[in-house]
Design an enzyme around this catalytic site. Structure first.
Site, PDB file in Angstrom:
ATOM      1  N   GLU A  97      -4.954 -41.520 -48.359  1.00 48.02           N
ATOM      2  CA  GLU A  97      -4.171 -40.458 -47.738  1.00 48.02           C
ATOM      3  C   GLU A  97      -2.728 -40.457 -48.242  1.00 48.02           C
ATOM      4  O   GLU A  97      -2.024 -41.466 -48.159  1.00 48.02           O
ATOM      5  CB  GLU A  97      -4.138 -40.617 -46.210  1.00 48.02           C
ATOM      6  CG  GLU A  97      -3.367 -39.492 -45.530  1.00 48.02           C
ATOM      7  CD  GLU A  97      -3.058 -39.752 -44.063  1.00 48.02           C
ATOM      8  OE1 GLU A  97      -2.775 -38.775 -43.350  1.00 48.02           O
ATOM      9  OE2 GLU A  97      -3.079 -40.935 -43.639  1.00 48.02           O
TER      10      GLU A  97
ATOM     11  N   SER B 112      -4.227 -33.372 -37.502  1.00 49.43           N
ATOM     12  CA  SER B 112      -4.854 -34.293 -38.454  1.00 49.43           C
ATOM     13  C   SER B 112      -6.051 -35.027 -37.862  1.00 49.43           C
ATOM     14  O   SER B 112      -6.983 -35.375 -38.578  1.00 49.43           O
ATOM     15  CB  SER B 112      -3.816 -35.313 -38.947  1.00 49.43           C
ATOM     16  OG  SER B 112      -2.805 -34.681 -39.686  1.00 49.43           O
TER      17      SER B 112
ATOM     18  N   ASP C 296      -2.155 -34.952 -46.768  1.00 50.09           N
ATOM     19  CA  ASP C 296      -1.914 -34.450 -45.412  1.00 50.09           C
ATOM     20  C   ASP C 296      -0.866 -33.332 -45.449  1.00 50.09           C
ATOM     21  O   ASP C 296       0.227 -33.507 -45.975  1.00 50.09           O
ATOM     22  CB  ASP C 296      -1.437 -35.593 -44.514  1.00 50.09           C
ATOM     23  CG  ASP C 296      -1.562 -35.289 -43.039  1.00 50.09           C
ATOM     24  OD1 ASP C 296      -1.208 -34.171 -42.631  1.00 50.09           O
ATOM     25  OD2 ASP C 296      -2.019 -36.170 -42.293  1.00 50.09           O
TER      26      ASP C 296
ATOM     27  N   ASP D  61       2.903 -33.937 -45.334  1.00 47.66           N
ATOM     28  CA  ASP D  61       2.960 -33.344 -43.997  1.00 47.66           C
ATOM     29  C   ASP D  61       4.328 -33.544 -43.349  1.00 47.66           C
ATOM     30  O   ASP D  61       4.909 -32.615 -42.777  1.00 47.66           O
ATOM     31  CB  ASP D  61       1.861 -33.983 -43.148  1.00 47.66           C
ATOM     32  CG  ASP D  61       1.949 -33.622 -41.673  1.00 47.66           C
ATOM     33  OD1 ASP D  61       1.729 -32.450 -41.339  1.00 47.66           O
ATOM     34  OD2 ASP D  61       2.227 -34.526 -40.859  1.00 47.66           O
TER      35      ASP D  61
ATOM     36  N   THR E  24      -5.650 -39.856 -39.658  1.00 48.88           N
ATOM     37  CA  THR E  24      -6.572 -39.667 -40.780  1.00 48.88           C
ATOM     38  C   THR E  24      -7.405 -40.908 -41.070  1.00 48.88           C
ATOM     39  O   THR E  24      -8.644 -40.818 -41.094  1.00 48.88           O
ATOM     40  CB  THR E  24      -5.808 -39.199 -42.026  1.00 48.88           C
ATOM     41  OG1 THR E  24      -5.125 -37.973 -41.717  1.00 48.88           O
ATOM     42  CG2 THR E  24      -6.760 -38.953 -43.198  1.00 48.88           C
TER      43      THR E  24
ATOM     44  N   ASP F 298      -6.065 -31.809 -44.834  1.00 47.97           N
ATOM     45  CA  ASP F 298      -6.572 -31.552 -43.488  1.00 47.97           C
ATOM     46  C   ASP F 298      -6.046 -30.238 -42.935  1.00 47.97           C
ATOM     47  O   ASP F 298      -6.668 -29.607 -42.088  1.00 47.97           O
ATOM     48  CB  ASP F 298      -6.220 -32.708 -42.553  1.00 47.97           C
ATOM     49  CG  ASP F 298      -4.768 -33.172 -42.690  1.00 47.97           C
ATOM     50  OD1 ASP F 298      -4.008 -32.565 -43.475  1.00 47.97           O
ATOM     51  OD2 ASP F 298      -4.402 -34.146 -42.018  1.00 47.97           O
ATOM     52  N   HIS F 299      -4.885 -29.800 -43.423  1.00 51.56           N
ATOM     53  CA  HIS F 299      -4.237 -28.557 -43.003  1.00 51.56           C
ATOM     54  C   HIS F 299      -2.995 -28.367 -43.859  1.00 51.56           C
ATOM     55  O   HIS F 299      -2.616 -29.265 -44.629  1.00 51.56           O
ATOM     56  CB  HIS F 299      -3.831 -28.614 -41.521  1.00 51.56           C
ATOM     57  CG  HIS F 299      -3.000 -29.820 -41.192  1.00 51.56           C
ATOM     58  ND1 HIS F 299      -1.669 -29.929 -41.548  1.00 51.56           N
ATOM     59  CD2 HIS F 299      -3.318 -30.996 -40.585  1.00 51.56           C
ATOM     60  CE1 HIS F 299      -1.198 -31.096 -41.170  1.00 51.56           C
ATOM     61  NE2 HIS F 299      -2.186 -31.775 -40.581  1.00 51.56           N
TER      62      HIS F 299
ATOM     63  N   HIS G 220       7.101 -30.912 -41.746  1.00 52.14           N
ATOM     64  CA  HIS G 220       7.612 -30.968 -40.373  1.00 52.14           C
ATOM     65  C   HIS G 220       9.144 -31.024 -40.356  1.00 52.14           C
ATOM     66  O   HIS G 220       9.788 -30.448 -39.473  1.00 52.14           O
ATOM     67  CB  HIS G 220       7.056 -32.196 -39.649  1.00 52.14           C
ATOM     68  CG  HIS G 220       5.648 -32.036 -39.172  1.00 52.14           C
ATOM     69  ND1 HIS G 220       5.257 -31.022 -38.318  1.00 52.14           N
ATOM     70  CD2 HIS G 220       4.528 -32.763 -39.429  1.00 52.14           C
ATOM     71  CE1 HIS G 220       3.958 -31.145 -38.066  1.00 52.14           C
ATOM     72  NE2 HIS G 220       3.493 -32.181 -38.734  1.00 52.14           N
TER      73      HIS G 220
END
Length: 372
Positions: free
Chosen positions: A247, A80, A39, A252, A133, A294-295, A256
């Site tokens: 995952e 996500s 992620d 991720d 996810t 996912d990004h 952040h």
């Protein structure tokens, strides 16, 4: 004369049908699929495994690499929920939507379709097992924050192996229901304390945190690699084809938080887990492994590292070190890598939209002889 005719007939049969031993060898076996999502993992995050880890990263073992475009129907920058729905269902959807189309219509997922074909299924996450996810593979809701509804749908989803956090959405609910009782009635082994050995005669659910699991800085240990090893052991004993999604959630979260240490440690933990899976793929060649994101999160890059020289008071570059920099604390629209290994891995080279990953998995399954 009769003997000669029989020889001619036998020769014609071999010519038409092929050697009987070759026919047996060509019988197709069901394909195992292991799908791993880092992620928030862009190219810079993957690159960090090369510079901050010890030895060669497992990423380097992949023979096939592609790139994926990640936009959703509501934004060029996906979240996500929309990203995972694209993987799970083959359709792009709006940000926050879980397992539904852009018109909020429930979409069948690859997990659900494979269950109908006799596959075993599993989901592993570092966040709540109701998080965006994993949820996109079994739930169908208009908003990712509907955790209690998502948990309720998980009871009926009949996923065979589950590991992650989110215990409070099952036993500390607003409706006062204790869904652990429902799992017990559905013949699940439930563990809320440790990654104990799975019960091969039951389905298994591990909920080891009230919310998400701790991150690596907080001392999570090897939960991701260990849970993955348990799942692969479980499926090996079941002797059925399986689909497993894993995952690596906190790559991720590191973006952040603009926290280089968290990001790097989470990437290395994910890479370690990839190593566990690669060992399984090498021992089970009828398995396809796909690793992607996912990004990207944070607009991360790896640049020059500077320190202040105590003697001169000037900032000087240290050529042997790198600095992780973040452009933002949000998701970005940058393309993300796709790695593939094993049976039908060649399908994943090139550049394509994220929802095409679903269709490539379907094509791989069809090539293995599955009618889906």
């Amino acid at each position: 004369m009769k003997y000669i005719k029989n020889l001619i007939f036998a020769g014609m049969s071999v010519a038409v049908l092929g050697n009987p031993s070759q026919i047996i060898a060509q019988k197709k076996e069901p394909l195992n699929i292991i799908f791993m999502v880092g992620d928030g993992m862009g190219v810079a995050q993957v690159s960090s495994a090369f510079y901050f880890g010890e030895g060669k990263p497992n990423f380097q073992q992949f023979p096939i690499v592609g790139l994926s475009e990640t936009s959703s129907t509501s934004s060029k920058v996906t979240d996500s929920a929309a990203g995972a729905t694209a993987f799970a269902s083959g359709q792009k959807t709006f940000n926050r939507g879980i397992g539904v189309s852009k018109d909020t219509i429930a979409l069948p997922t690859i997990l659900e379709s494979l269950q109908d074909k006799g596959y075993q299924t599993g989901l592993i996450s570092l966040t709540s097992i109701t998080h965006a996810t994993p949820a996109a593979y079994y739930a169908h809701v208009k908003d990712r924050d509907m955790h209690e509804e998502i948990a309720l749908q998980l009871v009926d989803a009949k996923v065979n192996f589950l590991a992650g956090g989110g215990l409070k959405f099952f036993n500390k609910r607003k409706d006062k229901k204790n869904l652990l009782n429902d799992f017990s009635s559905a013949n699940y082994k439930i563990d809320t304390l440790s990654l104990s050995k799975p019960n091969y005669k039951k389905d298994n659910i591990y909920l080891l945190a009230q919310d998400p699991m701790p991150n690596k800085i907080e001392g999570r240990g090897d939960f991701l690699a260990d849970a993955t090893g348990l799942a692969l052991d479980y499926f090996s004993h079941k002797k059925k084809p399986f689909f497993l999604m894993i995952e690596g959630s906190f790559i991720d979260w590191g973006g952040h938080a603009k926290n280089p240490e968290m990001m790097v440690k989470e990437v290395l933990d994910f890479d370690k887990t990839i190593g566990v899976v690669i060992d399984f793929v090498k021992a089970h060649p009828n398995t396809l492994l796909v690793v992607t994101a996912d990004h990207e999160t944070g607009g991360a890059n790896l640049g020059k590292y500077y320190e202040v020289n105590a003697a001169t008071g000037k900032s000087e570059q240290i050529p042997s070190k790198l600095q992780v920099n973040f452009f933002t604390d949000q998701h970005t629209a940058t393309l993300v890598p796709v790695f593939a290994m094993g049976k039908e891995a060649d399908l994943f080279s090139g550049l394509y939209a994220n929802n095409m990953i679903y269709w490539k998995l379907i094509e791989a399954l069809k090539k293995s002889g599955l009618k889906i």
